[in-house]
Design a protein around this motif. Sequence first.
Motif, PDB file in Angstrom:
ATOM      1  N   ALA A   1       0.928  -1.077  -0.074  1.00 10.84           N
ATOM      2  CA  ALA A   1       0.105   0.047  -0.090  1.00 10.84           C
ATOM      3  C   ALA A   1       0.969   1.409  -0.100  1.00 10.84           C
ATOM      4  CB  ALA A   1      -0.937  -0.138   1.218  1.00 10.84           C
ATOM      5  N   GLU A   2       2.055   1.176   0.910  1.00  5.44           N
ATOM      6  CA  GLU A   2       2.788   2.453   0.890  1.00  5.44           C
ATOM      7  C   GLU A   2       3.460   2.692  -0.463  1.00  5.44           C
ATOM      8  OE1 GLU A   2       6.125   2.095   3.778  1.00  5.44           O
ATOM      9  OE2 GLU A   2       6.061   4.167   3.739  1.00  5.44           O
ATOM     10  N   SER A   3       3.949   1.495  -1.104  1.00  2.51           N
ATOM     11  CA  SER A   3       4.609   1.819  -2.520  1.00  2.51           C
ATOM     12  C   SER A   3       3.424   2.531  -3.479  1.00  2.51           C
ATOM     13  CB  SER A   3       5.071   0.550  -2.915  1.00  2.51           C
ATOM     14  OG  SER A   3       3.944  -0.487  -3.427  1.00  2.51           O
ATOM     15  N   LEU A   4       2.153   2.219  -3.308  1.00  5.81           N
ATOM     16  CA  LEU A   4       1.237   2.600  -4.363  1.00  5.81           C
ATOM     17  C   LEU A   4       0.745   4.124  -4.099  1.00  5.81           C
ATOM     18  CD1 LEU A   4      -0.871  -0.665  -4.129  1.00  5.81           C
ATOM     19  CD2 LEU A   4       0.461   0.436  -6.129  1.00  5.81           C
ATOM     20  N   VAL A   5       0.725   4.548  -2.523  1.00  7.69           N
ATOM     21  CA  VAL A   5       0.361   6.001  -2.311  1.00  7.69           C
ATOM     22  C   VAL A   5       1.334   6.906  -2.996  1.00  7.69           C
ATOM     23  CG1 VAL A   5       0.277   7.575  -0.439  1.00  7.69           C
ATOM     24  CG2 VAL A   5      -0.465   5.249  -0.126  1.00  7.69           C
TER      25      VAL A   5
ATOM     26  N   GLU B   1      -8.883   2.867  -6.545  1.00  7.18           N
ATOM     27  CA  GLU B   1      -7.780   2.258  -7.339  1.00  7.18           C
ATOM     28  C   GLU B   1      -6.954   1.623  -6.229  1.00  7.18           C
ATOM     29  OE1 GLU B   1      -5.308   4.025 -10.789  1.00  7.18           O
ATOM     30  OE2 GLU B   1      -6.433   5.643  -9.743  1.00  7.18           O
ATOM     31  N   LEU B   2      -6.590   2.396  -5.204  1.00  7.83           N
ATOM     32  CA  LEU B   2      -5.520   1.872  -4.184  1.00  7.83           C
ATOM     33  C   LEU B   2      -6.224   0.748  -3.615  1.00  7.83           C
ATOM     34  CD1 LEU B   2      -4.596   4.773  -1.867  1.00  7.83           C
ATOM     35  CD2 LEU B   2      -2.982   2.982  -2.761  1.00  7.83           C
ATOM     36  N   ASP B   3      -7.550   0.588  -3.161  1.00 10.86           N
ATOM     37  CA  ASP B   3      -8.165  -0.598  -2.575  1.00 10.86           C
ATOM     38  C   ASP B   3      -8.048  -1.741  -3.557  1.00 10.86           C
ATOM     39  OD1 ASP B   3     -10.275  -1.587  -0.559  1.00 10.86           O
ATOM     40  OD2 ASP B   3     -11.143  -1.726  -2.509  1.00 10.86           O
ATOM     41  N   LYS B   4      -8.332  -1.427  -4.738  1.00 11.76           N
ATOM     42  CA  LYS B   4      -8.261  -2.586  -5.658  1.00 11.76           C
ATOM     43  C   LYS B   4      -7.179  -3.226  -6.072  1.00 11.76           C
ATOM     44  CE  LYS B   4     -12.882  -2.668  -6.355  1.00 11.76           C
ATOM     45  NZ  LYS B   4     -13.365  -3.451  -5.139  1.00 11.76           N
ATOM     46  N   LEU B   5      -6.032  -2.517  -6.045  1.00 11.81           N
ATOM     47  CA  LEU B   5      -4.709  -2.997  -6.061  1.00 11.81           C
ATOM     48  C   LEU B   5      -4.224  -3.720  -4.835  1.00 11.81           C
ATOM     49  CD1 LEU B   5      -3.139   0.118  -8.099  1.00 11.81           C
ATOM     50  CD2 LEU B   5      -3.530  -2.083  -9.003  1.00 11.81           C
ATOM     51  N   ILE B   6      -4.693  -3.115  -3.571  1.00 10.39           N
ATOM     52  CA  ILE B   6      -3.963  -4.001  -2.321  1.00 10.39           C
ATOM     53  C   ILE B   6      -4.932  -5.240  -2.555  1.00 10.39           C
ATOM     54  CG2 ILE B   6      -4.183  -3.832   0.105  1.00 10.39           C
ATOM     55  CD1 ILE B   6      -4.074  -0.625  -0.321  1.00 10.39           C
ATOM     56  N   GLU B   7      -6.223  -5.054  -2.880  1.00  8.81           N
ATOM     57  CA  GLU B   7      -7.047  -6.439  -2.643  1.00  8.81           C
ATOM     58  C   GLU B   7      -6.193  -7.514  -3.558  1.00  8.81           C
ATOM     59  OE1 GLU B   7     -11.181  -6.014  -3.939  1.00  8.81           O
ATOM     60  OE2 GLU B   7     -11.409  -8.053  -3.357  1.00  8.81           O
ATOM     61  N   LYS B   8      -5.922  -6.923  -4.660  1.00  6.57           N
ATOM     62  CA  LYS B   8      -5.296  -8.049  -5.581  1.00  6.57           C
ATOM     63  C   LYS B   8      -4.143  -8.725  -4.994  1.00  6.57           C
ATOM     64  CE  LYS B   8      -3.899  -8.088 -10.563  1.00  6.57           C
ATOM     65  NZ  LYS B   8      -2.396  -7.950 -10.323  1.00  6.57           N
ATOM     66  N   TYR B   9      -3.276  -7.516  -4.392  1.00  8.17           N
ATOM     67  CA  TYR B   9      -2.001  -8.116  -3.940  1.00  8.17           C
ATOM     68  C   TYR B   9      -2.267  -9.123  -2.758  1.00  8.17           C
ATOM     69  CZ  TYR B   9       2.464  -8.112  -1.187  1.00  8.17           C
ATOM     70  OH  TYR B   9       3.607  -8.399  -0.622  1.00  8.17           O
TER      71      TYR B   9
ATOM     72  N   GLY C   1       0.507  16.616  -0.171  1.00  7.06           N
ATOM     73  CA  GLY C   1       0.382  17.295   1.129  1.00  7.06           C
ATOM     74  C   GLY C   1      -0.807  16.678   2.207  1.00  7.06           C
ATOM     75  N   ASP C   2      -1.514  15.712   1.423  1.00  6.99           N
ATOM     76  CA  ASP C   2      -2.500  14.693   2.002  1.00  6.99           C
ATOM     77  C   ASP C   2      -1.581  13.870   2.976  1.00  6.99           C
ATOM     78  OD1 ASP C   2      -4.731  15.963   0.806  1.00  6.99           O
ATOM     79  OD2 ASP C   2      -4.953  14.264  -0.672  1.00  6.99           O
ATOM     80  N   ILE C   3      -2.584  13.356   3.822  1.00  8.31           N
ATOM     81  CA  ILE C   3      -1.952  12.059   4.674  1.00  8.31           C
ATOM     82  C   ILE C   3      -3.095  11.364   4.631  1.00  8.31           C
ATOM     83  CG2 ILE C   3      -0.382  13.220   6.470  1.00  8.31           C
ATOM     84  CD1 ILE C   3      -2.765  13.242   8.588  1.00  8.31           C
ATOM     85  N   VAL C   4      -2.747   9.963   4.521  1.00 11.28           N
ATOM     86  CA  VAL C   4      -3.923   8.951   4.095  1.00 11.28           C
ATOM     87  C   VAL C   4      -3.692   7.574   5.165  1.00 11.28           C
ATOM     88  CG1 VAL C   4      -2.394   8.046   2.313  1.00 11.28           C
ATOM     89  CG2 VAL C   4      -4.762   7.593   2.567  1.00 11.28           C
ATOM     90  N   SER C   5      -4.656   7.371   5.856  1.00  9.54           N
ATOM     91  CA  SER C   5      -4.452   6.268   6.715  1.00  9.54           C
ATOM     92  C   SER C   5      -5.136   5.093   6.040  1.00  9.54           C
ATOM     93  CB  SER C   5      -5.416   6.557   8.031  1.00  9.54           C
ATOM     94  OG  SER C   5      -4.878   7.769   8.466  1.00  9.54           O
ATOM     95  N   ILE C   6      -4.250   3.940   6.085  1.00  8.09           N
ATOM     96  CA  ILE C   6      -4.691   2.857   5.551  1.00  8.09           C
ATOM     97  C   ILE C   6      -4.784   1.671   6.538  1.00  8.09           C
ATOM     98  CG2 ILE C   6      -4.311   1.009   3.427  1.00  8.09           C
ATOM     99  CD1 ILE C   6      -3.114   3.228   1.888  1.00  8.09           C
ATOM    100  N   ASP C   7      -5.906   1.169   6.706  1.00  2.00           N
ATOM    101  CA  ASP C   7      -6.217   0.312   7.603  1.00  2.00           C
ATOM    102  C   ASP C   7      -6.806  -1.285   6.801  1.00  2.00           C
ATOM    103  OD1 ASP C   7      -7.074  -1.516   9.936  1.00  2.00           O
ATOM    104  OD2 ASP C   7      -8.331   0.224  10.601  1.00  2.00           O
TER     105      ASP C   7
END
Length: 247
Positions: A26-30, A38-46, A88-94
């Motif tokens: 996830a970190e590598s995709l941010v 898109e992020l969710d779909k790529l993480i799900e696939k992984y 400039g955003d911060i993004v929390s991924i759980d």
Amino acid sequence: MRTLTPAELVLMKKACALTHDALEKAESLVKAGISTFELDKLIEKYIIESGGYPACKGYEGYPYATCISVNEMVVHGMPSKDIILKEGDIVSIDLCVEYKGLIGDAARTFPVGKISPEKARLIEVTKQSFFEGIKNLKVGHRLGELSHAIQTYVEKNGYSLVRELTGHGIGRKMHEPPNIPNYGKVTDGPMVIADVCLAIEPMVNMGRKEVWLMEDGWGVITRDGKPSAHYENTVLVTSNGIEILTL
Ligand code: MF3
Ligand code: CO
């Protein structure tokens, strides 16, 4: 708090390793320009390709593999094609990964490109509060010692802790007893026993502690609109000390 058998522990460690790997992915995709959908779909696939199952998907009807919460969103942000990350955003991924019936749970807050020093400090204090907390997580001690240590450290740094959401026991279910508040007295909570797994997850607001629940019934946002950060690991407590399984 439930004791895991040695056989369950082997599977739990694998589930947690996969959880860690998915967060690293996830970190590598941010990056600026990607949508949280898109992020969710790529993480799900992984996660699926790595041999696990994204346990959030289907949990109480939640439709995504991950929760992705940007800036003032505290937790449980629903991935969306309309939410595009920007510099400039911060993004929390759980996320949670299930492996052969056992579940790992972890979260991180990542910067998108260059962020303000204020946001960087929020991320750092949130992470450090977890480590201050677990110094006080010991067999035979009350769970309140951990909760109190997290609160003391965060408030000393001028931030606040969300009250409505807590850490939790974890194992065959994502949420098992007990709830683990990120605030409280050293005399609160049950005594910690050996060979249990706990998800410890401070949710730290830069401003005031109050939150709103969004209309989608999932997203939690700060009432004052200021940013929030999240840091979570699944931790194994043994009589010889603790082990952070998702690090
Ligand atoms: N992983 C979250 C937690 O830390 C739970 C997410 S809710 C879900 O407890 F529905 F997305 F699973
Ligand atoms: Co959790």
